[in-house]
Design a protein around this motif. Structure first.
Motif, PDB file in Angstrom:
ATOM      1  N   SER A 132       0.814  -1.209   0.000  1.00 56.82           N
ATOM      2  CA  SER A 132       0.000   0.000   0.000  1.00 56.82           C
ATOM      3  C   SER A 132       0.848   1.259   0.000  1.00 56.82           C
ATOM      4  CB  SER A 132      -0.918   0.014   1.226  1.00 56.82           C
ATOM      5  OG  SER A 132      -1.818  -1.073   1.169  1.00 56.82           O
ATOM      6  N   THR A 133       2.070   1.136   0.498  1.00 57.32           N
ATOM      7  CA  THR A 133       2.902   2.326   0.579  1.00 57.32           C
ATOM      8  C   THR A 133       3.587   2.652  -0.748  1.00 57.32           C
ATOM      9  OG1 THR A 133       4.724   0.959   1.360  1.00 57.32           O
ATOM     10  CG2 THR A 133       3.358   2.005   3.029  1.00 57.32           C
ATOM     11  N   VAL A 134       3.606   1.677  -1.650  1.00 56.42           N
ATOM     12  CA  VAL A 134       4.373   1.864  -2.878  1.00 56.42           C
ATOM     13  C   VAL A 134       3.884   3.061  -3.703  1.00 56.42           C
ATOM     14  CG1 VAL A 134       5.000   0.812  -5.070  1.00 56.42           C
ATOM     15  CG2 VAL A 134       5.115  -0.538  -2.975  1.00 56.42           C
ATOM     16  N   PRO A 135       2.579   3.169  -3.988  1.00 54.89           N
ATOM     17  CA  PRO A 135       2.154   4.336  -4.774  1.00 54.89           C
ATOM     18  C   PRO A 135       2.456   5.656  -4.062  1.00 54.89           C
ATOM     19  CG  PRO A 135       0.268   3.114  -3.958  1.00 54.89           C
ATOM     20  CD  PRO A 135       1.460   2.261  -3.746  1.00 54.89           C
ATOM     21  N   LEU A 136       2.318   5.663  -2.746  1.00 55.69           N
ATOM     22  CA  LEU A 136       2.640   6.889  -2.021  1.00 55.69           C
ATOM     23  C   LEU A 136       4.119   7.230  -2.192  1.00 55.69           C
ATOM     24  CD1 LEU A 136       0.662   6.277   1.295  1.00 55.69           C
ATOM     25  CD2 LEU A 136      -0.116   7.150  -0.907  1.00 55.69           C
ATOM     26  N   PHE A 137       4.930   6.193  -2.108  1.00 51.39           N
ATOM     27  CA  PHE A 137       6.361   6.431  -2.262  1.00 51.39           C
ATOM     28  C   PHE A 137       6.685   6.949  -3.662  1.00 51.39           C
ATOM     29  CE2 PHE A 137      10.641   4.835  -3.335  1.00 51.39           C
ATOM     30  CZ  PHE A 137      11.355   5.534  -2.391  1.00 51.39           C
ATOM     31  N   ARG A 138       5.958   6.437  -4.637  1.00 49.83           N
ATOM     32  CA  ARG A 138       6.201   6.904  -6.001  1.00 49.83           C
ATOM     33  C   ARG A 138       5.963   8.406  -6.116  1.00 49.83           C
ATOM     34  NH1 ARG A 138       7.563   2.748  -8.864  1.00 49.83           N
ATOM     35  NH2 ARG A 138       6.404   0.782  -8.824  1.00 49.83           N
ATOM     36  N   MET A 139       4.894   8.877  -5.477  1.00 45.48           N
ATOM     37  CA  MET A 139       4.630  10.312  -5.507  1.00 45.48           C
ATOM     38  C   MET A 139       5.813  11.084  -4.937  1.00 45.48           C
ATOM     39  SD  MET A 139       0.650  10.951  -4.545  1.00 45.48           S
ATOM     40  CE  MET A 139      -0.683   9.948  -5.176  1.00 45.48           C
ATOM     41  N   LEU A 140       6.317  10.564  -3.836  1.00 46.47           N
ATOM     42  CA  LEU A 140       7.420  11.259  -3.183  1.00 46.47           C
ATOM     43  C   LEU A 140       8.651  11.299  -4.075  1.00 46.47           C
ATOM     44  CD1 LEU A 140       8.568  12.620  -0.655  1.00 46.47           C
ATOM     45  CD2 LEU A 140       9.266  10.361   0.146  1.00 46.47           C
ATOM     46  N   VAL A 141       9.007  10.155  -4.640  1.00 53.19           N
ATOM     47  CA  VAL A 141      10.229  10.100  -5.447  1.00 53.19           C
ATOM     48  C   VAL A 141      10.084  10.997  -6.674  1.00 53.19           C
ATOM     49  CG1 VAL A 141       9.450   8.006  -6.586  1.00 53.19           C
ATOM     50  CG2 VAL A 141      11.847   8.576  -6.641  1.00 53.19           C
ATOM     51  N   GLU A 142       8.878  11.092  -7.192  1.00 51.84           N
ATOM     52  CA  GLU A 142       8.660  11.972  -8.341  1.00 51.84           C
ATOM     53  C   GLU A 142       8.937  13.421  -7.980  1.00 51.84           C
ATOM     54  OE1 GLU A 142       4.871  13.294 -11.091  1.00 51.84           O
ATOM     55  OE2 GLU A 142       4.811  11.386  -9.996  1.00 51.84           O
ATOM     56  N   ARG A 143       8.351  13.853  -6.827  1.00 52.33           N
ATOM     57  CA  ARG A 143       8.557  15.239  -6.402  1.00 52.33           C
ATOM     58  C   ARG A 143      10.009  15.509  -6.054  1.00 52.33           C
ATOM     59  NH1 ARG A 143       3.991  13.941  -7.352  1.00 52.33           N
ATOM     60  NH2 ARG A 143       2.175  15.306  -7.272  1.00 52.33           N
ATOM     61  N   VAL A 144      10.649  14.506  -5.462  1.00 48.10           N
ATOM     62  CA  VAL A 144      12.052  14.683  -5.094  1.00 48.10           C
ATOM     63  C   VAL A 144      12.910  14.819  -6.348  1.00 48.10           C
ATOM     64  CG1 VAL A 144      14.046  13.517  -4.110  1.00 48.10           C
ATOM     65  CG2 VAL A 144      11.905  13.584  -2.845  1.00 48.10           C
ATOM     66  N   ALA A 145      12.601  14.007  -7.345  1.00 43.59           N
ATOM     67  CA  ALA A 145      13.361  14.075  -8.584  1.00 43.59           C
ATOM     68  C   ALA A 145      13.245  15.458  -9.213  1.00 43.59           C
ATOM     69  CB  ALA A 145      12.860  13.006  -9.555  1.00 43.59           C
ATOM     70  N   ARG A 146      12.052  16.053  -9.065  1.00 43.60           N
ATOM     71  CA  ARG A 146      11.836  17.371  -9.642  1.00 43.60           C
ATOM     72  C   ARG A 146      12.671  18.444  -8.938  1.00 43.60           C
ATOM     73  NH1 ARG A 146       5.661  17.947 -10.229  1.00 43.60           N
ATOM     74  NH2 ARG A 146       5.834  15.919 -11.276  1.00 43.60           N
ATOM     75  N   CYS A 147      13.103  18.108  -7.715  1.00 44.79           N
ATOM     76  CA  CYS A 147      13.969  19.056  -7.012  1.00 44.79           C
ATOM     77  C   CYS A 147      15.376  19.057  -7.598  1.00 44.79           C
ATOM     78  CB  CYS A 147      14.027  18.729  -5.524  1.00 44.79           C
ATOM     79  SG  CYS A 147      12.555  19.235  -4.625  1.00 44.79           S
ATOM     80  N   GLY A 148      15.666  18.045  -8.390  1.00 46.50           N
ATOM     81  CA  GLY A 148      16.903  18.054  -9.163  1.00 46.50           C
ATOM     82  C   GLY A 148      18.171  17.909  -8.356  1.00 46.50           C
ATOM     83  N   GLY A 149      18.215  16.955  -7.465  1.00 42.12           N
ATOM     84  CA  GLY A 149      19.485  16.651  -6.833  1.00 42.12           C
ATOM     85  C   GLY A 149      20.346  15.860  -7.796  1.00 42.12           C
ATOM     86  N   SER A 150      21.640  15.903  -7.606  1.00 43.12           N
ATOM     87  CA  SER A 150      22.511  15.187  -8.524  1.00 43.12           C
ATOM     88  C   SER A 150      22.411  13.677  -8.306  1.00 43.12           C
ATOM     89  CB  SER A 150      23.956  15.647  -8.336  1.00 43.12           C
ATOM     90  OG  SER A 150      24.360  15.410  -7.000  1.00 43.12           O
ATOM     91  N   GLU A 151      22.103  13.296  -7.104  1.00 40.68           N
ATOM     92  CA  GLU A 151      22.089  11.867  -6.795  1.00 40.68           C
ATOM     93  C   GLU A 151      20.835  11.196  -7.334  1.00 40.68           C
ATOM     94  OE1 GLU A 151      22.679  11.281  -2.666  1.00 40.68           O
ATOM     95  OE2 GLU A 151      23.761  13.160  -2.409  1.00 40.68           O
ATOM     96  N   GLU A 152      20.810   9.927  -7.133  1.00 40.04           N
ATOM     97  CA  GLU A 152      19.658   9.172  -7.568  1.00 40.04           C
ATOM     98  C   GLU A 152      18.456   9.549  -6.695  1.00 40.04           C
ATOM     99  OE1 GLU A 152      18.525   4.504  -8.501  1.00 40.04           O
ATOM    100  OE2 GLU A 152      20.463   5.081  -7.652  1.00 40.04           O
ATOM    101  N   ALA A 153      17.354   9.886  -7.328  1.00 41.28           N
ATOM    102  CA  ALA A 153      16.190  10.369  -6.579  1.00 41.28           C
ATOM    103  C   ALA A 153      15.590   9.272  -5.708  1.00 41.28           C
ATOM    104  CB  ALA A 153      15.130  10.905  -7.549  1.00 41.28           C
TER     105      ALA A 153
END
Lengths: 212, 212
Positions: A132-153
């Motif tokens: 159940s947490t997987v889709p929620l986590f996907r939302m988070l990783v998407e937003r984090v990726a948009r923050c554009g850190g150099s590392e793997e989101a």
DNA sequence: AGGGTCGCGTAGACACTGTCTACTCGCTGG
DNA sequence: CCAGCGAGTAGACAGTGTCTACGCGACCCT
């Protein structure tokens, strides 16, 4: 025949879950006795067995409601527009806010000893509870990726999630207040402000400082 | 572990705790029934009541052993010399390592619903159980301060602790493996390596990258 | 030495839990 | 009309934590 109607076709089943949700929000997971739920639903103690093969199955259904509500909250704040950094912050506040407002429910959701484990699943009722947490986590990783850190989101998002979860858990346990404020907290810093500083620190740490 | 008990003044009391420690390590907190502990200690189910007024008191004493052992581990790695950053990393690994190796015990230690709460305490036996984490946290904040971040060390240490705790918790629950690796993890990354990357990410986040 | 006391542990009762099984209703379909 | 079945009831069973009354052995004190 697996009745395809997920809505209110079976009233007692839903009523039991409703009662359980109310009970866990007010009195915590320990109050979720099988007989107590049946009692409050106005049926005999054997009735739930018609719909849930075991106690854990009923608790799992209740927890599923919790994940659903958490998902709604997350989706709500995720829909707002704004700088990506602020979106992640809103997500974080939503997660911790849920954990603190719905203490009992949050507790249940991560008490895997009370929930259905691997082998025994309702199977037809939906995905496994652990996922159940997987889709929620996907939302988070998407937003984090948009923050554009150099590392793997993905890694950053996972670490941030763990941080939020740990803050929620330790805060509810009271350890963080104790550790930061000392036995008698100085009056200048009410708990709410401490928590806010902690959250900001976590966000700054994983996403870089605000002005970056 | 060395049962070279000099006093052995109250043999049964210690024996009950020993049995409980063994039991929780192998079978988890659910196996810690009052009667089961008494059974394995070779006494009747009413005997523990002489030393522990309630079931929770006994479980609290068992958990106290856990905090003591965690404290030893922390103190061990804290004694090692080296760059401060490496000391914090060792502390972090010790914490998460404890949580994963002593799963059952770690679980019990933070199941505050099973432990003694505010009102009822043994009082003469030692400090309140909730404060057991305070000295450990002090060690962490000291090492973090030595890393010389510009921010307040207390907040950074608290956020880092929460991060470690969250990683331990979610990793044990299996959510992080699921979120990062997907349902079928790519063979290139065994779980241990994932966990290491996660830990490194957390340390980098709160302490700054290694070369800073 | 005898007798009282007290620490320590036993054993049974009580209310309660989750699970299992037998049973009773009321409705519906052929 | 009545067999069958879904849905819920009610009792039994093993097990739990807590409480209470009861033995038993060792100790201390005149």
């Amino acid at each position: 025949m697996t009745s395809a109607n997920p809505a209110s076709d079976n009233s007692l089943r839903e009523r039991l879950i409703d009662v359980g949700v109310d009970l866990v929000t007010t009195d915590g997971p320990d109050a979720l006795g099988l007989r107590e739920i049946a009692r409050r639903a106005g049926v005999s103690h054997g009735a739930p067995r018609r719909y849930f093969p075991t106690h854990r199955a009923l608790l799992s259904a209740i927890a599923r409601r919790g994940f659903a509500e958490l998902g709604e909250r997350i989706a709500d704040v995720a829909g707002a527009s704004g700088p990506p950094r602020e979106q992640v912050a809103a997500l974080a506040r939503a997660y911790v806010g849920f954990a603190l407002e719905r203490r009992g429910m949050f507790e249940l959701m991560f008490r895997h000893d009370l929930l259905n484990s691997e082998g025994e699943q309702e199977a037809a009722d939906g995905p496994r509870l652990r996922e159940s947490t997987v889709p929620l986590f996907r939302m988070l990783v998407e937003r984090v990726a948009r923050c554009g850190g150099s590392e793997e989101a993905g890694v950053t998002a996972a670490a941030l999630w763990a941080n939020l979860h740990g803050i929620a858990q330790l805060w509810r346990w009271g350890s963080l207040q104790l550790a930061m404020g000392g036995p008698a907290a100085d009056g200048g810093a009410p708990d709410a402000e401490l928590l806010d500083r902690l959250l900001s620190a976590a966000l700054d740490a994983h996403l870089g400082p605000v002005t970056a």
